[in-house]
Design an enzyme around this catalytic site. Structure first.
Site, short mmCIF file in Angstrom:
data_model
loop_
_atom_site.label_atom_id
_atom_site.label_comp_id
_atom_site.label_asym_id
_atom_site.label_seq_id
_atom_site.Cartn_x
_atom_site.Cartn_y
_atom_site.Cartn_z
N ASP A 32 0.82 -1.04 0.09
CA ASP A 32 -0.01 -0.03 -0.14
C ASP A 32 0.96 1.10 0.15
O ASP A 32 2.04 1.20 0.61
CB ASP A 32 -0.91 -0.01 1.30
N GLU A 65 1.00 -0.27 -5.08
CA GLU A 65 0.28 0.70 -5.39
C GLU A 65 0.87 2.01 -5.44
O GLU A 65 1.27 2.35 -4.37
CB GLU A 65 -0.88 0.75 -4.17
#
Length: 754
Positions: free
Chosen positions: A419, A472
Site C-alpha cells: 500500500d 500501489e
C-alpha cells in the site's frame, strides 16, 4: 541442610530488582555459585511479590529441601546452601498468603532462547525468520514446557512480561537484555497457549508503558489489545497441489481477475445483530461466490490486526497477527487453504509505509523513536496522523521483510500488495516546502525506502517461486516492475492508477461531451507496456463521496447500466490484469461503507441481476480466450483498429494471443446511438463471430446484436486490409473472434507463408 540467614547480594542490586530497573536480572536471581567466608557455596534468590514462603527443592533428591529467607519485605527471598557448592537442578515450592501452594520451575534458571547468531543476523537486518525468536514462542527447555518471550527495545531502562499467568504484575517476570543487541528475553515455565500478555516497558525517564507484542501471532479483539500466546505449529495444510502448480505457472501469461474484498463488509449476519462472518464462514460463502463469478484471485484489505474499523486495516498495530475480528490464526489459514483447494489465489494488502500512534503499538516503542524517525519531517505523515518507518535501521527493515515472508510461509499467501508505495518513495510526499529533508544527494527520493523495497522483493522472489508482489504506486517512478538487479524496485505488478483516473473521468461524462475527451480512452496505451500493470477499480474509487460505480455513470437507469457494462467490457479487453472491488459487480447504488454489508438486496432488481450475469459471462470468456491475457506485457499483444474516431466516441482494437489464430476484435460504442451497417477493419480474412455483446437483451441491453458470423471483405478499412460490416449497439462493447474453421485456415496460411 545447612542454611543460614546470610545475604550474598548487595543492597544496590536488590533494590534494582525490587524497583524493576535491572538490565540483567538473571545475574542476581536464580541459582548462583558464590564465595562466602572464602568457601564456594550455592545461593538461590527469587523476587516473588505476594508470596508467603519459598522452598528450594533438589529435583534429584527429595530430602534436599531448603527454605528461603525473606530478605526484603516486598518479597525478595534468598537461601544460601552452605553444604552445596555446585549448581544443581531445582524447582520452587511456593506458598501464598491464602494457603495455596504451587510447585514450579524457576524462570531465572534457563539459558537464553536467542543465540549470538540470531542477534548477529537481526543486527545485520537479515534474520528472515526472526519471528521464531522474538515475540512469544511456545517451547520446551530441559523437559520444562513454557513460553520464550523476547522483544527488541534497546533504549528501555527495563522490560517485563505481564500477563494472565502473573496477575499482570510487572515485578515477577523481569527480562534480561542480551549483550548490546537491544533484545530482552525471558523463558516463563508454565506459560501456555492462549495466555494473554504484554510487555511493560520502563523508559529512561521512568515512564512506564504497556505494549502489545510487535511479533505477536494473535491479539485480543478490539477494543482490547493484549497479545495472545498462539501455537502456529498445529495446522495441517491440504493445498500442496496448488503450491506446486504456483511454482511452475507464468503469472504474466495467465489470466488474473482479482476480487478486492474487505472481509467485514462483504456480507454480515443481520439476524445475529449484524455480526461479521467468521473466517470459516467466509471460506464457504465467499469462496463459492468467487468461484461462481469466475474470479481467479481474492485480494484482502489488510488482515493484520488493527484497532480502528474506520481505517479499513491500513493502520496496523499487529503486523504478525491476522485480525481476531473473524477468528483465530488457524481459522484464517483454513480460509486460505479452502481458496487454494478451489483454485483461487489469495493476495493480502500490506502496509510497510506507516503505522498509527496508538500507545500500545509500535509508536515510541521503548520511549524513543525506535521504529520511526525522530524528526517529524521524516518520521510523520501529518495528514494520516501516523508515523513513518525508519527503513535505514536494519532491525526495522528486518521486522518488515520477515513479516512479508511470514505471511507467505505461515499463511501460504500468494501475493502481497504494498500500500501507498509513493508515500514511501518520496521524502516530500504530501509535504510543503520546509516540511521535508532532502536525501544525501539533495534529492527527494527516499533512498532507504528504495533499498528496502528492492531487498524485500529480491528476498521474496528468491525464496518463493510464483509469489507475486504488487505496488500501489501513483507516480511516474521508473522501473517499479523491473528486477532489482536491473535497478528496478522488483515488483511483479503495478496498479495502473493513471488508466483508472483517465477512464473513470471519461465514463462520468455525458456521451455528448465524450468526443472532447477521447484521449482519456486512448492515451493509456502509450505507457501500457512501461510496467506490468493491473487495471483497478478499487475500494479507493467508491469512498469519500466518490459514489458507487453505477453512481458515476451518466443518464437514466437504463443508460447507467449500459454504460457500466460497456465500461467493464472495455476494461476486460484492454491490456493488463484486472481488479474489481466488492459491490462493483452487482451495481451497488450506495457508496461502500465498512460498517455494513454490501447491498446484496440490489440483486432483486432486474438491471443489477443482469449486470451480474453479464460479468459472469465476461469473466468466463476472459479466462477462456488466451488473447485477453497471454501477451498482457508485450506490445505485440495489442493493436489499434480505430483510435481516432472521437466524433462517434467509438474505439476498436485487436488482442493477439501467442498463437496467430488466437485473436479477439473489440468494438466499443460510448454513445447511445445505434449504427446499422458499421464497417470495421479486421486483421485477417475469414468469418468473424460475435462471442459477447454487452448490449444483449439478456444483460438488459438494447438487443442490437450480430447473430450470424460475418464474412470479411478484402477492402481496406481503418488500418486493416480487410473489413467486416456489423450492427453497432448503443453504449455497448462487442467482442468478435475468428470462427473455428477460419482459425484453422489462418493457421495453415501462416504456416505456408513461413
Amino acid at each position: 541442610g545447612g542454611v543460614s540467614m546470610i545475604s550474598t547480594v548487595s543492597i544496590y542490586e536488590m533494590n534494582l530488582i525490587v524497583n524493576c530497573e535491572h538490565k540483567d536480572p538473571h545475574t542476581v536471581l536464580g541459582m548462583h555459585e558464590v564465595l562466602h567466608d572464602d568457601r564456594e557455596v550455592v545461593a538461590v534468590r527469587a523476587f516473588l511479590p505476594g508470596v508467603k514462603e519459598l522452598y528450594v527443592i533438589d529435583k534429584n533428591d527429595e530430602n534436599g529441601v531448603y527454605k528461603a529467607d525473606r530478605i526484603h519485605e516486598d518479597g525478595f527471598f534468598e537461601t544460601v546452601i552452605e553444604d552445596r557448592h555446585k549448581w544443581f537442578d531445582y524447582k520452587f515450592r511456593i506458598v501464598y498468603w491464602d494457603g495455596n501452594e504451587n510447585i514450579t520451575a524457576d524462570a531465572y534458571s534457563f539459558p537464553p532462547t536467542v543465540s549470538d547468531y540470531d542477534k548477529y543476523l537481526f543486527g545485520a537486518g537479515n534474520h528472515y525468520e526472526i519471528y521464531n525468536k522474538l515475540g512469544a514462542n511456545i517451547c520446551e527447555i530441559n523437559g520444562t514446557e513454557g513460553v520464550s518471550f523476547a522483544v527488541w527495545a534497546p533504549n528501555a531502562k527495563s522490560v517485563s512480561v505481564i500477563g494472565s499467568f502473573n496477575y499482570w504484575d510487572g515485578r515477577s517476570a523481569q527480562m534480561r537484555m542480551l549483550g548490546n543487541s537491544g533484545i530482552w528475553e525471558i523463558f516463563i515455565p508454565g506459560a501456555a497457549e492462549f495466555d494473554r500478555y504484554k510487555f511493560r516497558i520502563k523508559d529512561r525517564n521512568n515512564n512506564v508503558t504497556d505494549k502489545s507484542d510487535p511479533y505477536g501471532f494473535y491479539m485480543e479483539k478490539r477494543p482490547q489489545n493484549a497479545s495472545i500466546v498462539y501455537d502456529l505449529g498445529v495446522y495441517r495444510w491440504k493445498d500442496a497441489k496448488w503450491i506446486k502448480q504456483r511454482e511452475t505457472s507464468d503469472p504474466y501469461r495467465s489470466p488474473m481477475n482479482i476480487y478486492e474484498v474487505q472481509l467485514g463488509s462483504w456480507m454480515r449476519v443481520p439476524e445475529e445483530e449484524d455480526r461479521f462472518l467468521t473466517y470459516r464462514e467466509l471460506a464457504d460463502k465467499l469462496v463459492k461466490y468467487v468461484k461462481k463469478m469466475g474470479y481467479t484471485h481474492i485480494e484482502l484489505l489488510p488482515v493484520s490486526e488493527y484497532p480502528f474499523d474506520g481505517s479499513w486495516g491500513y493502520q496496523v498495530t499487529g503486523y504478525y497477527a491476522p485480525t481476531s475480528r473473524y477468528g483465530e490464526p488457524d481459522d484464517f489459514r483454513y480460509f486460505v487453504d479452502c481458496c487454494h483447494q478451489k483454485g483461487i489465489g489469495v493476495i493480502i494488502d500490506w502496509v510497510p509505509g506507516h503505522f498509527p500512534k496508538d500507545a500500545n503499538g509500535l509508536a515510541r516503542f521503548d520511549g524513543t523513536a525506535l521504529y520511526e524517525h525522530e524528526d517529524w519531517r521524516k518520521g510523520e505523515h501529518k495528514e494520516w496522523g501516523t508515523y513513518v518507518f525508519n527503513y535505514g535501521r536494519k532491525e526495522v527493515s528486518n521486522f518488515l521483510i520477515a513479516n512479508a515472508l511470514f505471511w507467505i510461509k505461515e499463511y501460504h499467501i500468494d501475493g502481497i500488495r504494498v500500500d501507498a508505495v509513493a508515500s514511501m518513495l518520496y521524502l516530500d510526499y504530501f509535504r510543503n516546502e520546509g516540511e521535508w529533508i532532502p536525501n544525501k544527494y539533495g534529492g527527494r527520493e527516499n533512498l532507504e525506502a528504495v533499498e528496502f523495497l528492492k531487498h524485500m522483493n529480491s528476498v521474496i522472489k528468491g525464496a518463493y517461486e510464483g509469489v507475486l508482489t504488487f505496488a500501489e504506486e501513483s507516480t511516474e517512478w521508473e522501473g517499479v516492475t523491473k528486477g532489482a538487479d536491473r535497478n528496478g524496485l522488483g515488483f511483479s505488478f503495478k496498479w495502473n492508477m493513471g488508466w483508472m483516473n483517465d477512464f473513470l473521468e471519461y465514463m462520468k461524462k455525458d456521451p455528448i461531451y465524450r468526443k472532447y475527451h477521447h484521449n482519456n480512452l486512448t492515451f493509456g496505451i502509450t505507457y501500457a507496456y512501461s510496467e506490468n500493470f493491473v487495471l483497478v477499480l478499487s475500494h479507493d474509487e467508491v469512498v469519500h463521496m466518490k459514489g458507487s460505480m453505477i453512481g458515476k455513470m451518466p443518464g437514466d437507469i437504463w443508460q447507467k447500466f449500459a454504460n457500466l457494462r460497456a465500461a467493464y467490457g472495455f476494461m476486460y479487453a484492454y491490456p493488463g490484469k484486472k481488479l474489481l472491488f466488492i459491490g462493483n459487480d452487482i451495481g451497488q447504488y450506495s457508496e461502500w461503507n465498512e460498517a455494513k454489508s454490501i447491498d446484496w438486496h440490489v440483486l432483486e432488481n432486474d438491471f443489477n441481476c443482469k449486470l451480474n450475469l453479464f460479468l459472469q459471462d465476461l469473466f468466463k470468456l476472459y479466462k477462456k480466450e488466451p488473447a485477453f491475457w497471454e501477451r498482457d506485457t508485450y506490445p505485440e499483444g495489442f493493436e489499434w483498429i480505430e483510435c481516432d474516431d472521437a466524433e462517434n466516441s467509438v474505439v476498436s482494437f485487436v488482442r493477439h494471443g501467442a498463437n496467430v489464430e488466437d485473436l479477439i476484435v473489440i468494438i466499443c460504442n460510448f454513445t447511445p446511438k445505434t449504427v446499422e451497417g458499421y464497417d470495421v477493419g479486421v486483421p485477417y480474412e475469414g468469418y468473424y463471430k460475435e462471442i459477447l455483446n454487452s448490449g444483449d437483451e439478456k444483460y438488459g441491453g438494447s438487443g442490437v446484436i450480430n447473430k450470424k458470423a460475418v464474412r470479411s471483405k478484402k477492402e481496406h478499412c481503418n488500418r486493416c486490409a480487410n473489413k467486416i460490416t456489423i450492427n453497432l449497439p448503443p453504449l455497448a462493447t462487442s467482442v468478435f473472434t475468428l470462427t473455428p474453421n477460419s482459425r484453422g485456415k489462418l493457421k495453415k496460411a501462416v504456416e505456408e507463408e513461413e
